[in-house]
Scaffold this active site. Sequence first.
Site, PDB file in Angstrom:
ATOM      1  N   GLU A 190      -0.298  35.117 -53.225  1.00  0.00           N
ATOM      2  CA  GLU A 190      -1.204  35.350 -54.345  1.00  0.00           C
ATOM      3  C   GLU A 190      -1.429  36.833 -54.665  1.00  0.00           C
ATOM      4  O   GLU A 190      -2.557  37.342 -54.563  1.00  0.00           O
ATOM      5  CB  GLU A 190      -2.539  34.651 -54.086  1.00  0.00           C
ATOM      6  CG  GLU A 190      -2.409  33.141 -54.011  1.00  0.00           C
ATOM      7  CD  GLU A 190      -3.752  32.412 -53.968  1.00  0.00           C
ATOM      8  OE1 GLU A 190      -4.807  33.088 -53.869  1.00  0.00           O
ATOM      9  OE2 GLU A 190      -3.743  31.169 -54.056  1.00  0.00           O
TER      10      GLU A 190
ATOM     11  N   GLU B 270      -0.234  25.408 -52.283  1.00  0.00           N
ATOM     12  CA  GLU B 270      -1.681  25.267 -52.141  1.00  0.00           C
ATOM     13  C   GLU B 270      -2.234  24.474 -53.316  1.00  0.00           C
ATOM     14  O   GLU B 270      -1.861  24.722 -54.474  1.00  0.00           O
ATOM     15  CB  GLU B 270      -2.385  26.625 -52.093  1.00  0.00           C
ATOM     16  CG  GLU B 270      -2.135  27.442 -50.843  1.00  0.00           C
ATOM     17  CD  GLU B 270      -2.996  28.701 -50.781  1.00  0.00           C
ATOM     18  OE1 GLU B 270      -4.064  28.726 -51.456  1.00  0.00           O
ATOM     19  OE2 GLU B 270      -2.612  29.642 -50.088  1.00  0.00           O
TER      20      GLU B 270
END
Length: 422
Positions: A235, A339
């Site tokens: 991320e 995720e």
Amino acid sequence: MIFTTILGLILTLLATPISAWLPGEQREIYALDGKNLFNQTSASNSTSKRWLPASGKIRGVNLGSLFVLEPWLAQTEWNNMGCGPYASEFDCVSALGQGQANAVFQNHWNSWITQGDITQMQSYGLNTIRIPVGYWMMESLVYSDSEHFPQGGLAFLSRVCGWASNAGFYIIIDLHGAPGAQVPRDADTGQAAPSAGFYQDYQFDRATTFLNWLRTTIHNDNNFRNVGMIGIVNEPIQDTKQIGNLRSSYYPNAYAAIRKAESDLGISSNNYVHVQPMNSLWLSGDPKQYLTNQYFMAYDDHRYLKRDPLVTVSQSAYMTDACHDVRSRDGDTPTVVGEFSISVPDDVQWTPAWAPGPSTQSFYTNFFAALVQSFERDTNGWVYWTWKSQLGDYRWSYQDAVAAGVIPTNPGNVNPAACNGF
């Protein structure tokens, strides 16, 4: 003579480094005792199978807060470690001192995920674990005069990978905490840094050194034999103007560092691991833009509807998006949804319409079913965030959601009609 030949074959297979592979590919995986774990049949259930029957898809859970501890997810654990007043691992280690910090973190690593957890995951029909780690796992990379992280994690990482390999799990190891922190003020980088210091050449060099070391470690330690994918940074900032050099410099060099380790070790190309950046849908730019070689690449997609301002906050809108959003639309392949969760926005999560309870259980059951079925339709599978938490909220805990009856004991048994009417 036949027994000697078979024994020799098993020993050879045990000594052979892992091949680059994804669930559903035809290869044999052997446990330490010589037991063939791939596509093994069972008369009574499917828990001993290498992969779920006929799925060929990743179905897994993250080991969140194991090696990169996030206080919001495990506040009781964090407090018991003496870290309660501190924002991140960096801050806690700095406050406790190295010796005390090593002791409390090693106790955490020893108890947060046990072999019993791996067995339970297997009994739930899962086939994959994703393990977030920080660059400080390679302790020689840490600046001892200015960086503060717990020591001794590698032995525990090896142990949990050994348990998972013996149980036949596919393993993804993800660089969750990058040198300098890839985003500011976020404990999931291991440090609540005031700014993102990762996007500099010398920090990129430290990260590529880590990736080269990690690939070498995977090859040399048989416990890591089922690691088939390495995530090269979790991320990053979603602003291409700030981090253009992530794509032009770091991604090509990270790929090269892993491949150099494989070349130096004499690993043939069919035994490479997959190299995994975030995909284009993450909004950090096209990860393929500067990659001249995409051999055994894979891509990481994260999907939290609670964070999507374009989706109306209603159960109907969430179901519609879950049923119809195509997570392969950027063309990055193979993609794994590394995720996701069934959590909802913070400002509504405990209101009567959304709080877990008898009136909302059907929604959350179908929400999970819609998500995983669409992920399996459009990508190579999914990994839930996370296996366990201390929130008392099954929306963030796969283990708790199964216990609550929201997620079935085998994800192959989700409601196939969940999207009817949406």
